[in-house]
Design a protein around this motif. Structure first.
Motif, mmCIF file in Angstrom:
data_model
loop_
_atom_site.group_PDB
_atom_site.id
_atom_site.type_symbol
_atom_site.label_atom_id
_atom_site.label_comp_id
_atom_site.label_asym_id
_atom_site.label_seq_id
_atom_site.Cartn_x
_atom_site.Cartn_y
_atom_site.Cartn_z
ATOM 1 N N PHE A 1 0.836 -1.207 0.000
ATOM 2 C CA PHE A 1 0.000 0.000 0.000
ATOM 3 C C PHE A 1 0.868 1.252 0.000
ATOM 4 N N VAL A 2 0.471 2.228 -0.820
ATOM 5 C CA VAL A 2 1.094 3.550 -0.776
ATOM 6 C C VAL A 2 0.001 4.600 -0.613
ATOM 7 N N SER A 3 0.294 5.615 0.181
ATOM 8 C CA SER A 3 -0.590 6.766 0.340
ATOM 9 C C SER A 3 0.218 7.982 -0.080
ATOM 10 N N GLU A 4 -0.203 8.636 -1.151
ATOM 11 C CA GLU A 4 0.605 9.690 -1.759
ATOM 12 C C GLU A 4 -0.132 11.020 -1.821
ATOM 13 N N ALA B 1 -3.589 5.115 -2.632
ATOM 14 C CA ALA B 1 -4.584 6.139 -2.293
ATOM 15 C C ALA B 1 -3.931 7.511 -2.348
ATOM 16 N N TRP B 2 -4.773 8.505 -2.549
ATOM 17 C CA TRP B 2 -4.325 9.903 -2.582
ATOM 18 C C TRP B 2 -4.864 10.583 -1.343
ATOM 19 N N ASN B 3 -3.959 11.040 -0.474
ATOM 20 C CA ASN B 3 -4.393 11.680 0.764
ATOM 21 C C ASN B 3 -3.379 12.739 1.158
ATOM 22 N N ARG B 4 -3.864 13.862 1.600
ATOM 23 C CA ARG B 4 -2.960 14.982 1.934
ATOM 24 C C ARG B 4 -1.927 14.574 2.979
ATOM 25 N N HIS B 5 -2.352 13.759 3.954
ATOM 26 C CA HIS B 5 -1.436 13.281 4.991
ATOM 27 C C HIS B 5 -1.330 11.760 4.879
ATOM 28 N N GLN B 6 -0.118 11.275 4.756
ATOM 29 C CA GLN B 6 0.093 9.834 4.617
ATOM 30 C C GLN B 6 -0.549 9.084 5.780
ATOM 31 N N TYR B 7 -0.436 9.649 6.968
ATOM 32 C CA TYR B 7 -0.998 9.015 8.155
ATOM 33 C C TYR B 7 -2.494 8.770 7.999
ATOM 34 N N GLU C 1 -7.160 5.183 7.213
ATOM 35 C CA GLU C 1 -8.380 4.851 6.475
ATOM 36 C C GLU C 1 -8.283 3.443 5.891
ATOM 37 N N LYS C 2 -7.115 3.095 5.390
ATOM 38 C CA LYS C 2 -6.905 1.747 4.848
ATOM 39 C C LYS C 2 -7.049 0.702 5.954
ATOM 40 N N ILE C 3 -6.481 0.981 7.111
ATOM 41 C CA ILE C 3 -6.580 0.051 8.240
ATOM 42 C C ILE C 3 -8.040 -0.173 8.631
ATOM 43 N N SER C 4 -8.819 0.902 8.666
ATOM 44 C CA SER C 4 -10.221 0.774 9.071
ATOM 45 C C SER C 4 -11.018 -0.065 8.078
ATOM 46 N N ARG C 5 -10.594 -0.080 6.819
ATOM 47 C CA ARG C 5 -11.318 -0.847 5.801
ATOM 48 C C ARG C 5 -10.977 -2.334 5.840
ATOM 49 N N ILE C 6 -9.707 -2.665 5.945
ATOM 50 C CA ILE C 6 -9.318 -4.080 5.800
ATOM 51 C C ILE C 6 -8.990 -4.757 7.126
ATOM 52 N N LYS C 7 -8.781 -3.966 8.201
ATOM 53 C CA LYS C 7 -8.496 -4.515 9.534
ATOM 54 C C LYS C 7 -7.390 -5.585 9.482
ATOM 55 N N PRO C 8 -6.178 -5.186 9.142
ATOM 56 C CA PRO C 8 -5.076 -6.141 9.049
ATOM 57 C C PRO C 8 -4.637 -6.638 10.422
ATOM 58 N N ASP C 9 -3.926 -7.753 10.427
ATOM 59 C CA ASP C 9 -3.401 -8.302 11.676
ATOM 60 C C ASP C 9 -2.061 -7.683 12.049
ATOM 61 N N LEU C 10 -1.376 -7.103 11.058
ATOM 62 C CA LEU C 10 -0.058 -6.525 11.296
ATOM 63 C C LEU C 10 0.191 -5.432 10.253
ATOM 64 N N ILE C 11 0.763 -4.302 10.702
ATOM 65 C CA ILE C 11 1.201 -3.232 9.809
ATOM 66 C C ILE C 11 2.726 -3.209 9.840
ATOM 67 N N TYR D 1 6.833 12.277 10.982
ATOM 68 C CA TYR D 1 5.511 12.653 11.486
ATOM 69 C C TYR D 1 4.551 11.464 11.445
ATOM 70 N N THR D 2 4.556 10.735 10.332
ATOM 71 C CA THR D 2 3.661 9.586 10.186
ATOM 72 C C THR D 2 3.997 8.493 11.179
#
Length: 320
Positions: free
Chosen positions: A41-44, A95-101, A106-116, A133-134
């Motif tokens: 996953f990338v958030s740019e 995903a495109w988001n002003r803040h990577q965090y 948002e990605k975590i809330s959608r897929i609920k992973p076991d580990l990041i 910062y992130t």
């Protein structure tokens, strides 16, 4: 049939064509050894997309949607290569988001992973880790186990150090120690590594003890305190069948002893807990915890006390 674990690996699009990211290497390694599903996953975000060139207008090829499609195509190429070479189930998303965090949360809330898993960098010249910062936002607020992968260690020893605090002197929930032990034991087993349980006892200074208990014996106090800690630790570890040679109770400040112990065991991963201390956000983590995170050269896994309830909370890292 047991549910397969899901690992979310956060990458930086700008570094995909350069040197391999530690987060990607760890994600592939852990997914391969545990038969987990790996998602890249990338958030740019780039402000330049909203600033027209002088004398020119922004054409379609400069729109964020086009950039994300390009980033996604890169991730898909990596995914296909890994699926073929490593025989893994690999997904990709961008995903495109002003803040990577925010994009990551948002990605975590959608897929609920076991580990990041996310890359962070240790600078040998400064002898510290350069958390951005992130990183700090995820340390405070990520609702699931967060692994910060550093570039120096290749997991040759596969030694996993679990930091526990059975005395609960830091006021955390009793279940946190269990969460730390369970994920550390699972990783050590599945990765064919070696688990070590770490606990530090920071005794009251003798000068303070003399004021608190005049006439009492300081050595007796230390002996009784150690026996109490040993009893609590043995009670905590009873369900897990961990041999005594893998249980380490050290005397001294928790930060100093942990750094020394991690170096002595050549640890590949240190697992520590994070405790929610209140309802105020944007408060800094304690200076001692920051120093430990900065100085550790191995990967770090941060586990929350109540992961499903973590929101913008003031968080204290606990590693004794």
């Amino acid at each position: 049939m047991a549910r397969r674990q899901r690992i979310l690996t956060v990458l930086n699009q700008d570094e995909l064509d350069s040197q391999p990211e530690p987060a990607l290497e760890r994600g592939v390694f852990i997914a391969r050894e545990t038969n987990a599903i790996l998602e890249l996953f990338v958030s740019e975000y780039h402000p330049s997309f909203y600033t027209p060139l002088i004398g020119k207008s922004l054409h379609n090829e400069w729109k964020p949607e086009t950039y994300i499609r390009f980033a996604l195509s890169q991730l898909q190429e990596i995914s296909e290569r890994l699926a073929h070479r490593e025989q893994l189930d690999v997904l990709a998303d961008a995903a495109w988001n002003r803040h990577q965090y925010d994009g990551i949360m948002e990605k975590i809330s959608r897929i609920k992973p076991d580990l990041i898993i996310k890359t962070t960098h240790h600078d040998n010249r400064l002898n510290r880790t350069l958390f951005n910062y992130t990183d700090w936002h995820l340390i405070r607020n990520c609702p699931c186990p967060l692994m910060l992968a550093k570039g120096e260690d290749s997991w040759e020893t596969r030694a996993v150090v679990a930091c526990v605090d059975p005395s609960h002197l830091h006021g955390r929930m009793e279940t946190l120690d269990n969460s730390i032990i369970e994920i550390a034991q699972w990783l050590a087993y599945r990765l064919k590594g070696e688990l070590h349980i770490f606990h530090a006892i920071d005794f009251m200074p003798e000068s303070v003890f003399r004021l608190w208990q005049p006439g009492s014996n300081y050595n007796t106090y230390k002996k009784e305190s150690r026996q109490e800690h040993e009893t609590l630790l043995n009670e905590l570890l009873k369900p897990y069948g961990i041999g005594s040679q893998r249980i380490h109770i050290l005397e001294g400040g928790s930060a100093e002893t942990l750094l020394s112990f991690a170096q002595e065991t050549n640890a590949s991963l240190v697992v520590m807990g994070a405790v929610s201390k209140g309802t105020l956000g944007n408060l800094l983590i304690g200076n001692t915890a920051e120093k430990v995170l900065d100085a550790l050269r191995c990967d770090i896994l941060v586990v929350k006390s109540n992961p499903l309830e973590v929101k913008e909370l003031n968080t204290e890292l606990v590693f004794s």
